[in-house]
Design an enzyme around this catalytic site. Structure first.
Site, short mmCIF file in Angstrom:
data_model
loop_
_atom_site.label_atom_id
_atom_site.label_comp_id
_atom_site.label_asym_id
_atom_site.label_seq_id
_atom_site.Cartn_x
_atom_site.Cartn_y
_atom_site.Cartn_z
N ASN A 59 -2.53 13.08 -3.65
CA ASN A 59 -3.60 13.51 -4.55
C ASN A 59 -4.10 14.91 -4.19
O ASN A 59 -4.34 15.75 -5.06
CB ASN A 59 -4.76 12.52 -4.50
CG ASN A 59 -4.54 11.32 -5.41
OD1 ASN A 59 -3.81 11.41 -6.39
ND2 ASN A 59 -5.17 10.21 -5.09
N GLU B 1 -4.72 2.45 -4.39
CA GLU B 1 -3.26 2.49 -4.23
C GLU B 1 -2.72 1.20 -3.63
O GLU B 1 -1.59 1.17 -3.12
CB GLU B 1 -2.86 3.68 -3.36
CG GLU B 1 -3.27 3.60 -1.91
CD GLU B 1 -4.66 4.16 -1.63
OE1 GLU B 1 -4.93 4.53 -0.48
OE2 GLU B 1 -5.48 4.24 -2.59
N HIS C 94 -4.52 14.53 -9.04
CA HIS C 94 -4.64 13.10 -9.36
C HIS C 94 -3.69 12.67 -10.49
O HIS C 94 -3.35 11.49 -10.58
CB HIS C 94 -6.08 12.78 -9.75
CG HIS C 94 -7.02 12.83 -8.58
ND1 HIS C 94 -7.18 11.77 -7.71
CD2 HIS C 94 -7.84 13.81 -8.12
CE1 HIS C 94 -8.06 12.09 -6.78
NE2 HIS C 94 -8.48 13.32 -7.00
N ASP D 184 -1.45 9.47 -10.19
CA ASP D 184 -1.36 8.39 -11.17
C ASP D 184 0.10 8.05 -11.47
O ASP D 184 0.46 6.87 -11.61
CB ASP D 184 -2.07 8.78 -12.46
CG ASP D 184 -3.58 8.79 -12.31
OD1 ASP D 184 -4.09 8.25 -11.31
OD2 ASP D 184 -4.26 9.36 -13.20
N ASP E 66 0.84 -1.19 0.00
CA ASP E 66 0.00 0.00 0.00
C ASP E 66 0.88 1.25 0.00
O ASP E 66 1.89 1.31 0.71
CB ASP E 66 -0.91 0.01 1.23
CG ASP E 66 -2.00 1.06 1.13
OD1 ASP E 66 -2.98 0.82 0.39
OD2 ASP E 66 -1.88 2.11 1.78
#
Length: 265
Positions: free
Chosen positions: A132, A167, A137, A141, A124
């Site tokens: 973010n 994630e 975002h 990404d 994770d």
């Protein structure tokens, strides 16, 4: 007997060159088959050379006019079907953002490897929501792509790497025990620290937390994943940027066997 598993991929039509080649082959067969059959039949009849070759020419002209357009159309449709099926297969197997396996395909591959045992790692991204919220975002990404790159580059080629959602990623190490799982998890954390300092031009200092568990052949995959998830929660709670490997035989997955960093006080 024919091995269709090997034959069918060879028959897939992926390009215009394949279409033309197969069209030429189909035309040749369509012309040769009736001409040869008729030639054998005519040889038993007293025909002169002009009549003999004239009849064969007419016999050859009919399939020569019909076969190419029909074959070209059908093979072009087969090419479109092949391309469509391969694209669907790719979307089913690979996550469109990160390029690793999708959740469904990853779990399917793992189930197929379970008889040989192994270890499952749940990975994770640390503080991903803050990335973010701070950078947007699009940078988030890029962070996910970087994690996927590290997972693929650091694990063995026989390992399965996939995105579980958001994630969160999963890694299955076929045949691995607790010690091997701990070594791989430690290497992943270290590689992520080194590679995650700057992502997309931003100082993200991206790190990951990992929870792992060895799989017992008598247990379902879901139990192993639950143990790994509990170990991941422990890693998050004790400071992140670390890993824990839970005992797969323990009914209380809080029992930790390995860690690459001392728990936070």
């Amino acid at each position: 007997m024919l091995d269709f598993d090997r034959l069918l991929p060879a028959l897939r039509i992926r390009s215009g060159q394949h279409v033309l080649a197969w069209t030429a082959a189909a035309t040749a067969i369509s012309v040769a088959a009736p001409v040869c059959a008729l030639a054998v039949a005519l040889s038993a009849i007293d025909f002169g050379p002009v009549q003999f070759w004239g009849i064969l020419a007419v016999c050859a002209a009919i399939p020569l006019l019909i076969a190419p357009p029909v074959a070209l159309f059908l093979l072009s449709m087969m090419r479109l079907i092949t391309i469509t099926v391969e694209r669907i297969d790719h979307y089913v197997q690979f996550d469109t953002l990160t390029g690793v396996l999708t959740r469904a395909y990853l779990l399917g591959r793992i189930r197929g490897a379970l008889p040989s045992g192994g270890a499952f790692l749940m990975v994770d991204a640390d503080h991903f929501k803050a990335i973010n919220d701070t950078y947007g975002h699009d940078v988030g990404d890029e962070a996910l792509k970087r994690i996927a790159e590290v997972l693929r580059a650091t694990t063995h080629a026989e390992s399965f790497v996939g995105r579980l959602g958001g994630e969160e990623f999963g890694v299955f190490l076929p045949g691995a025990d607790d010690a091997r799982a701990a070594a791989v998890a430690s290497a992943l954390c270290a590689a992520m620290r080194a590679s995650g300092e700057v992502v997309a031009g931003h100082p993200l200092h991206l790190t990951i937390s990992i929870g792992g568990a060895s799989h017992l052949r008598t247990d379902p995959l879901e139990r192993t994943m639950k143990l790994a998830d509990a170990a991941l929660y422990r890693a998050k709670r004790n400071g992140r940027d670390r890993f824990y490997i839970a005992a797969a035989t323990d009914t209380m997955p809080a029992l930790i066997l390995q860690s690459d960093a001392a728990p936070a006080p």
